[in-house]
Each structure stands twice: as structure tokens, then as C-alpha cells.
Design a protein around this motif. Structure first.
Motif, PDB file in Angstrom:
ATOM      1  N   ALA A  63       2.003 -12.799  11.921  1.00  0.00           N
ATOM      2  CA  ALA A  63       2.447 -13.612  11.476  1.00  0.00           C
ATOM      3  C   ALA A  63       3.684 -13.347  10.212  1.00  0.00           C
ATOM      4  O   ALA A  63       2.737 -13.415   9.754  1.00  0.00           O
ATOM      5  N   VAL A  64       4.792 -13.778   9.994  1.00  0.00           N
ATOM      6  CA  VAL A  64       5.456 -13.401   8.953  1.00  0.00           C
ATOM      7  C   VAL A  64       6.517 -14.264   8.827  1.00  0.00           C
ATOM      8  O   VAL A  64       6.551 -15.916   9.800  1.00  0.00           O
ATOM      9  N   GLN A  79       9.804 -18.366  11.163  1.00  0.00           N
ATOM     10  CA  GLN A  79       8.762 -18.061  10.837  1.00  0.00           C
ATOM     11  C   GLN A  79       7.920 -17.811  11.830  1.00  0.00           C
ATOM     12  O   GLN A  79       8.395 -18.756  13.296  1.00  0.00           O
ATOM     13  N   GLY A  80       7.426 -17.053  12.859  1.00  0.00           N
ATOM     14  CA  GLY A  80       7.356 -16.904  13.941  1.00  0.00           C
ATOM     15  C   GLY A  80       6.171 -15.348  13.707  1.00  0.00           C
ATOM     16  O   GLY A  80       5.451 -15.263  13.164  1.00  0.00           O
ATOM     17  N   TRP A  81       5.413 -15.014  15.608  1.00  0.00           N
ATOM     18  CA  TRP A  81       4.967 -13.760  15.509  1.00  0.00           C
ATOM     19  C   TRP A  81       5.973 -12.988  15.904  1.00  0.00           C
ATOM     20  O   TRP A  81       6.374 -12.514  16.315  1.00  0.00           O
ATOM     21  N   PHE A  94       2.184 -22.781   9.983  1.00  0.00           N
ATOM     22  CA  PHE A  94       2.988 -22.750   9.187  1.00  0.00           C
ATOM     23  C   PHE A  94       4.035 -24.046   7.844  1.00  0.00           C
ATOM     24  O   PHE A  94       4.873 -25.016   8.053  1.00  0.00           O
ATOM     25  N   ARG A 124      13.607 -23.693  13.982  1.00  0.00           N
ATOM     26  CA  ARG A 124      13.520 -22.749  15.282  1.00  0.00           C
ATOM     27  C   ARG A 124      14.085 -22.098  16.030  1.00  0.00           C
ATOM     28  O   ARG A 124      15.594 -21.719  15.707  1.00  0.00           O
ATOM     29  N   ASP A 155       8.253 -17.347  17.986  1.00  0.00           N
ATOM     30  CA  ASP A 155       7.830 -19.218  17.639  1.00  0.00           C
ATOM     31  C   ASP A 155       7.305 -19.768  18.420  1.00  0.00           C
ATOM     32  O   ASP A 155       7.055 -20.878  18.774  1.00  0.00           O
ATOM     33  N   GLY A 156       7.445 -19.236  19.771  1.00  0.00           N
ATOM     34  CA  GLY A 156       7.426 -20.326  20.166  1.00  0.00           C
ATOM     35  C   GLY A 156       8.424 -21.334  20.728  1.00  0.00           C
ATOM     36  O   GLY A 156       8.062 -21.680  22.278  1.00  0.00           O
ATOM     37  N   ALA A 215       0.906 -20.193  18.970  1.00  0.00           N
ATOM     38  CA  ALA A 215       1.682 -19.866  20.132  1.00  0.00           C
ATOM     39  C   ALA A 215       2.733 -20.651  20.118  1.00  0.00           C
ATOM     40  O   ALA A 215       4.273 -19.890  20.042  1.00  0.00           O
ATOM     41  N   PHE A 216       3.207 -21.763  19.469  1.00  0.00           N
ATOM     42  CA  PHE A 216       4.238 -22.695  20.008  1.00  0.00           C
ATOM     43  C   PHE A 216       4.492 -23.058  18.608  1.00  0.00           C
ATOM     44  O   PHE A 216       4.736 -24.522  18.612  1.00  0.00           O
ATOM     45  N   SER A 217       3.900 -23.171  17.610  1.00  0.00           N
ATOM     46  CA  SER A 217       4.374 -23.513  16.311  1.00  0.00           C
ATOM     47  C   SER A 217       4.140 -24.791  16.238  1.00  0.00           C
ATOM     48  O   SER A 217       3.131 -25.470  15.635  1.00  0.00           O
ATOM     49  N   ARG A 237       5.914 -23.961  28.578  1.00  0.00           N
ATOM     50  CA  ARG A 237       6.810 -24.565  27.974  1.00  0.00           C
ATOM     51  C   ARG A 237       7.380 -25.635  28.946  1.00  0.00           C
ATOM     52  O   ARG A 237       7.674 -27.414  29.271  1.00  0.00           O
ATOM     53  N   LEU A 245       5.452 -29.291  21.567  1.00  0.00           N
ATOM     54  CA  LEU A 245       5.144 -29.644  23.112  1.00  0.00           C
ATOM     55  C   LEU A 245       3.837 -30.204  23.378  1.00  0.00           C
ATOM     56  O   LEU A 245       2.881 -30.214  22.194  1.00  0.00           O
TER      57      LEU A 245
END
Lengths: 463, 463
Positions: B71-72, B22-24, A253, B5, B41-42, A219-221, B136, A155
Motif C-alpha cells: 500500500a502506497v 493512494q493505492g496498492w 487511507f 482517485r 486504488d480500485g 480493494a476499492f478504497s 464495479r 461502491l
């Protein structure tokens, strides 16, 4: 009648088509019974040759107006050109002159002008071949940057220009204020009364969007900035601007390896894109400005970048059979001459130097286990030196707090930045690219003031 | 293992594939023998549901860490989902927790937060559904803007942020200075000694790139700016920002008709692009924020905009069976209520009002033969009022000089702008679009502070 762009006609116009074109006269040549004018509309370096026959009504009167710089609209028929230098030309059937340009006063006559002189006419210089080519290539670089990141799901985030934080310590800051400088309000103890200023506190022009880009990456990676940044540094050199554009991707990440991979792919992509979309302009730079730019572009595109640590780089520089002006020793920053030696002479291609001493790099770079170096990387390119600077960021709260204090910064001002490590922290990395340095590198232009439309430098904010 | 993603998995992931994500963590639901976590993950509004079975090594310990905001990284196998609300889910085979988020202190727990509250945590608010969707869509609008212009051969030009000219008179200006505000240097007669300032004279943050865009259009025919602009206006409203982004195309050889055609095509293109690329986010806005946004977008895309003169608009307003707060009379500017009446109630679609009285518009707009009106145009949209403002520019030197003087401006400061009419002048036109207004309009967000990542408003420049 729908107007056609000259670039498109030169590329794919066919005999017997009847286009209308609009542009500005570059040159006029009169012959017996007819005249040639070269018309440019900014869509390409090349002009369209227009042939005007004396049969044209008002031939003499119109011809008198068709001086360099005049704005014209021509309708006519395309014919295969008999002359050298062009495939096709336009036989005029009607010529309309919108605006004339008095040859006595119009500064851009048909001759070479120095870039210094052209800077004094910044409102006209884009009408020259060289600046025209620069700004087409600049646009292509911009387009390539957006395309590269958008294709990969990044983004574009707009980080703030006005900022209250001066905590990055990256250089001298411009103040932004709505206070009357003739009469700055004071508090009782004679300090500036910032409660009366627009934002209620001191504010500055940003030097980097990185810290805010990190917010958005959490928030958006994957995000990137592409916007103006500022340095109030009194450097009157061919490589410094007070206002310049920066590109700063930031990836959650992601470690330093991923960061280097992205940066290398990114540079290759931009050079490839520009060679493909602006071949004529790039050929021009290679012929007229710097005969190494095409080779440099190919070098970037076709070679895997060398990767080595700062420690190894120092060892190589210490062994080098070259007299450097500045000393080489572990702990000292690399100077431009060292960077160029590595990229140009030793590796003959771009090199990525990693793991610099912590004390010469910013507080947010991730500390290695040796506690002496950080996961920084600089990409050094032939001819120009550092073109990209990046790092894996310190994601461990306690280490980051330690580094903030060690560099004499105030953790309280960075509360929100530290929060990113308090809540859902992840390994992350990013880099910064000085956009004008890239355009300079791409085009071979010697002075950075000639690759931005309206340069801002010490004592100069014209136009 | 290459990370995928979540948006892509939700769109096209197939059972038996083994992705890593990967994300939150957004939410956790524990059940007997297993747990569900929703991971974001946004890349999309929707989360990926991850199922964790108690067989997973360290199940209890890991589950304790999987709170909202953690975060994982999860690897596993995709399976068709039996539950409602998702096509596919991820059966976890390995779960790695990067950073935890203490549920006692992490401010973004699973509940609705007010936008006012979220503004106080600007560094975290992008992790919510609504702000995530906003940014976005904001990115999609940006991408659409570049794509629209690049496809049509317009060059993106970077006009200066720091400017020495305050001659547009468009509003209050921020000063930019390197002087020490505590100790502003004085000349002998007590004026500010600007020779000691960085640029050697007073400088400001730009309010518009238009004049410089005109410079570039006179070389490249079609250009656009897309960058930050500033107003030091003390307006604490839901529609004003001190720092905002503007899009300003400028076309040589173009009159007001061409300008309106371009602006209409441009708005339709952006709305279409966003509906196609962000359908899920737009659906969210329609359901949660403003249930008219989808209908408004379709209205813009599918209707030919109404076009009428200011004089006709005034006549229609005078006849309207509505009590307006502000008076309606020829010579007065249209207020938001009038603009909305025309677009919302009368035409029920966007309307372009042209040919405003000269005295309420800027000096650079082309004077009509009646000497009373100028070739200005504003596009008025349902729900928001003015969204685009543009004009054909005055290309006649003598008329422009007259207008400059009539508005009390200094022709000497505008020497370079006047030169554009002196040398190769052409009919030209352009418009300006306030980018945040567009995003507000697109999303239905009530407050403009919630459509820019880090809003700058009176007394507020946080983060």
C-alpha cells in the motif's frame, strides 16, 4: 390513456387538462346533486378531490360503492377548486370501481387509530396518512444514502447475511440451519452433527457487515454496505428490532478525522435531501407526531457538530448540574441520558465524542498511544442519543493480534481479517448507522416498529 | 493534501498537475536509474503508472518495499507518458509505504490465478483485475436499478428477511432460531416447543419479498424490493447460490402488458447504464472472459423483445429441427435448452413467453378465462435462459381462494394476503429478477460464485 400520479397533478396540474387517475378512496362526502371523494394513490400525503355530479350515468349505484378503501379509476377534467384546502380538483367524467371495501368490515374507517392497533393490521396500515408518510420518508432516506455515496465514488457492496463467524461478539445471534429441529443429528459424543447441516458448520445471521466491508475497502478504497442485520436480543422496547437495516461505509487511507468529516456530511446530506423531497410529509410529522422534527432537522443541517473526547465529556458530565440515574465515571460507558444531556442541553446540537476507553469498545478499534483509549467516535444527537458509531480500525497486525487475544477471541477464526493487516495494510476507518433509528429520528415516530414495514420483535414475526 | 482517485486522473488529469494518490502496487519494473510501479486504488481497471527516479531519497530502501500488494501514497507531478498504453503518468516526488506485502507469502503475485483458487482467498480476490471489474459492474447494476425505479416514482420497500410463512412453497427453507440446537425444548407430546423460540413459532429465511411487496403496492401503487433472499437447495452448480439478491417491482393498476413493458424497459436501462458507466470493465470482459458480452448487451438494448405465448412457444419447439434432451409437450415446463433455443437460435434476441399452464406456476398468478393458463411471463435471454419471471397477480378473491386450496395451501395462513383482495383490490403485476444472474449475464462470468463478494453454497460459508 396514460395514468398520472396524484402528487404530480397536485403539484403541476392545470385547469382543462384531462387526466386519468387511479387510487383508493379515503373519504366520501355527499351533497345535494353531487359528491366529493378524496382519492389517494400513495404518491403523496394529500389526496386529490374528485367531484362527481349526479349527471354521471349510474350515479347512485357507483356512489354506493365509493366507500373508504375502495379502488377507483377516474377520468375527468381538472378545474380550479372553489373549496378550501386544494388548488385544483378533478371533475369526474367516468368512474370505474375496481375493488370495493365493505364499511362493515374494513378496519380503516375515517378516524384516528392507535399505532398499537395499526400494528395488528400491518398489511393495511400503510394506507393511513401517518404510515404512508413514514414509508415515503424512509424511501427518501434510502435514496439519499445511495446518492450520497455513489456521487463520491463509493461502491455498494453486499456483505453476507449468513455467516459462520460469531467473533464480533456484538450480541446474541440467530442460528441459521437446514437441520430438522425435531430431530437434530448427533455425533458419537452427543454434540450437534453440523457436518449434516447445509454449510457443514454452525451458521448465524450477521450482526454487522463491517469486517467484510473492510475486505472490500482494501480493494476499492471506498465502499458501503446497506443491508439487513440481526440481533436475537430479548428487548421489548420502542428502540429495538430483531431485524433492522444498517449502513456501514468503510474507507481505506482514512483516519478518524476523515471518518467524522464524512459522517457529519452524510447526516447533513440526508436531512437536507428529505426536507427537499418530502416537505409535505415532514410538515405532517411536525404537526401531528413531534413538533420538534423540523427544528431538529434544521439544527443538524446548519450547525457544525461539536467534537470532544470521551475524557472531556466525562469531565463535563461530572460538572453537570443534573441528577443522572446512572453513574458517571471514567471507564464507564455513556448512557442515553448522558448522551442526550450533552447534545440537547449542553451543546444544543449534535456532538461527536471520540477516544473512548479501550475496554468498553470493540477489538478492531485503533489503540491510541496512551494504550488506554481507542480511536472510536459516536455521534450523539438531540432527542435520540447515539445515531452513528464508528472508528478508525487497528491496521497494525501485532497490535490487532494483541487486542484479539485480550478480548478472548480466537485469532484462528479471524485469519482472513488479520491477513488484511499482513498484506498491504493501510489506515482505514468507517462507521455504522442504524437505518431505522435514523428514520425514527427524522420523523419523530415514538416506536421503531412503526418505521419499518414488517417489524420483527420478540414473539412477533407477522406478515 | 486532498487525495485524487486514479480513475479520475486517468480520465482528466493534465500535465503539470500535482496530485496525491493512494493505492496498492500491482507491478514493479526496475530499470537503470529509475523504476515503474503500477498503482491501483480500485476506482478503475487501469492502473496509474508511477515513475520513481533514483534521485528520490531512500530510493533503494523504498523500492525494496514496493512489491505487488504493498500500500502506497505517492505525490508528484503528472507528465504525458512516452510509453505505450497510457496517456499520462505520475512522476513521483514522495513515496510513502503504508503496508508491505511479502512476496514470499502474498498469494496474489503477477500471474493468472484460476477462479477456483481465488475463491479460497475471498478476502483478497477483489484485488485482481477480473473480480475488481465484476464488483464495479455489480455496483453499477445496483445503482442503475435504484435510479430506474426512483426516476419513475417507485418506493424502495424493505420486505422482511425473517418470515413465519412458508406458504409460497418456492423451495427448501432455512430455519431461523434462537433455540439451542444441542438441547431443543420439547412440548409434552415431544414436538419442538416453539413457544420458547424467539418469535414464538417456526421462522425461516425469506425466499421472496413478493407477497409483502403486494401489500405495499396496495398503498403506494408502485414499489420495488431489492434485498437478499435464500434457498436451502442442495444444488452445487455454477448457477445456484443459497443466498442471493433479488429485485421485485410490484405495480398496482397494472396488467401483464404493463408488466412486460416495464421489465423490457428495465433491462434495456440497466445494460445501457453499465455500458456508459463501466466501458473499460465491459471491454475487459469481452476480451478476457466472454467475447459475446458486448454484442449481447447491444442486442438487449437495440431489439424489441419478441413476445409469444407458451402455447405458441411449444408449437415452435415441436417444429424445431433440434434434438432436445428434455421432452417438449404442452403442460411441461420449459427447460434451459428450450429457452436458449428460442432466444438464441430462433429469435436471436430476448423473448417474453406468456400464459403458462396454471399447474406449473404459482398460486398467485392470474387465471385466464380458459381456466388452463395463467398470466405469467418469463423473459428468456440469449446465453442464459430465464432472466426475469413475473406475472399479473390474481386479484379476484374467490378465484384466488380456489387456487390456494387447489395447490394444497392453507388459506388461514394467507389471511392477510387474501385481505388485499377483500379491500380495494386492483389488477396488479410484478416480476422478479435474480440479481446475480443479471451480473453473470452482464459480465459473462461462468460461475455465479464469482459475481457476489462472499458466496454461500452447500458446505461453504467462508469469510
Amino acid at each position: 390513456m396514460v395514468n398520472r400520479r396524484i402528487a404530480e397533478i397536485l403539484r403541476s396540474g392545470q385547469p382543462d387538462e384531462s387526466p386519468q387517475i387511479q387510487g383508493w378512496v379515503r373519504t366520501k362526502r355527499e351533497s345535494k346533486g353531487f359528491a366529493f371523494i378524496e382519492v389517494n394513490d400513495g404518491s403523496s400525503l394529500a389526496n386529490l378531490q374528485v367531484v362527481i355530479n349526479q349527471d354521471l350515468p349510474d350515479y347512485e349505484a357507483i356512489l354506493k360503492k365509493l366507500n373508504t378503501g375502495a379502488a377507483v379509476e377516474v377520468t375527468g377534467v381538472l378545474v380550479a377548486s372553489l373549496g378550501k384546502g386544494q388548488r385544483i380538483e378533478l371533475k369526474a367524467e367516468a368512474v370505474k370501481v375496481y375493488g370495493e371495501a365493505d364499511p362493515e368490515t374494513y378496519p380503516l374507517q375515517k378516524k384516528r387509530h392507535s399505532f398499537e392497533f395499526l400494528r395488528t393490521i400491518g398489511h393495511l396500515r400503510s394506507r393511513t396518512n401517518s404510515l404512508g408518510a413514514v414509508f415515503r420518508v424512509r424511501n427518501a432516506c434510502s435514496a439519499a444514502i445511495h446518492q450520497f455515496f455513489q456521487e463520491r465514488g463509493f461502491l455498494w457492496v453486499h456483505t453476507p447475511i449468513i455467516t459462520a463467524s460469531d467473533c464480533e461478539g456484538a450480541g446474541e445471534l440467530f442460528s441459521v440451519t437446514s437441520l430438522d429441529l425435531k430431530n437434530v443429528p448427533r455425533t458419537d459424543n452427543q454434540a450437534v452433527d453440523y457436518t449434516q447441516d447445509f454449510f457443514g458448520k454452525p451458521t448465524y445471521l450477521t450482526v454487522s457487515g463491517q469486517l467484510e466491508a473492510e475486505v472490500m475497502a482494501m480493494a476499492f478504497s471506498n465502499v458501503y454496505t446497506f443491508g439487513p442485520t440481526f440481533r436475537a436480543e430479548n428487548s421489548n422496547t420502542s428502540r429495538h428490532l430483531a431485524e433492522f437495516w444498517m449502513v456501514e461505509p468503510e474507507m481505506a487511507f482514512c483516519d478518524l478525522e476523515g471518518d467524522m468529516d464524512l459522517a457529519e456530511a452524510f447526516l447533513k446530506y440526508i436531512f437536507k435531501f428529505v426536507l427537499e423531497t418530502c416537505p409535505e410529509d415532514m410538515e405532517f410529522f411536525n404537526q401531528r407526531i413531534d413538533n420538534s422534527v423540523l427544528a431538529t432537522a434544521e439544527n443538524i443541517i446548519n450547525n457544525q457538530f461539536e467534537r470532544l473526547t470521551y475524557t472531556d465529556a466525562i469531565a463535563l458530565l461530572e460538572k453537570a448540574d443534573v441528577k443522572f440515574e446512572y453513574p458517571v465515571s471514567w471507564g464507564l460507558d455513556l448512557q442515553s441520558e448522558h448522551e442526550r444531556y450533552l447534545a440537547e442541553q449542553l451543546f444544543k446540537k449534535p456532538a461527536i465524542v471520540t477516544d473512548y476507553p479501550a475496554q468498553i469498545k470493540a477489538f478492531y478499534m485503533r489503540l491510541n498511544d496512551d494504550e488506554k483509549t481507542v480511536r472510536a467516535m459516536d455521534i450523539l444527537a438531540p432527542k435520540i442519543g447515539e445515531i452513528v458509531g464508528g472508528s478508525q480500525r487497528e491496521e497494525r497486525l501485532e497490535v490487532l493480534e494483541r487486542r484479539v487475544l485480550a478480548q478472548g477471541l480466537n485469532p484462528e477464526e479471524l485469519w482472513w481479517y488479520l491477513d488484511l493487516r499482513r498484506y498491504g495494510t493501510v489506515p482505514h476507518a468507517g462507521f455504522g448507522l442504524g437505518f431505522e433509528r435514523l428514520v425514527q429520528f427524522m420523523t419523530g415516530m415514538a416506536n421503531i416498529r412503526d418505521v419499518i414495514p414488517f417489524p420483527r420483535t420478540p414473539q412477533s414475526a407477522e406478515f
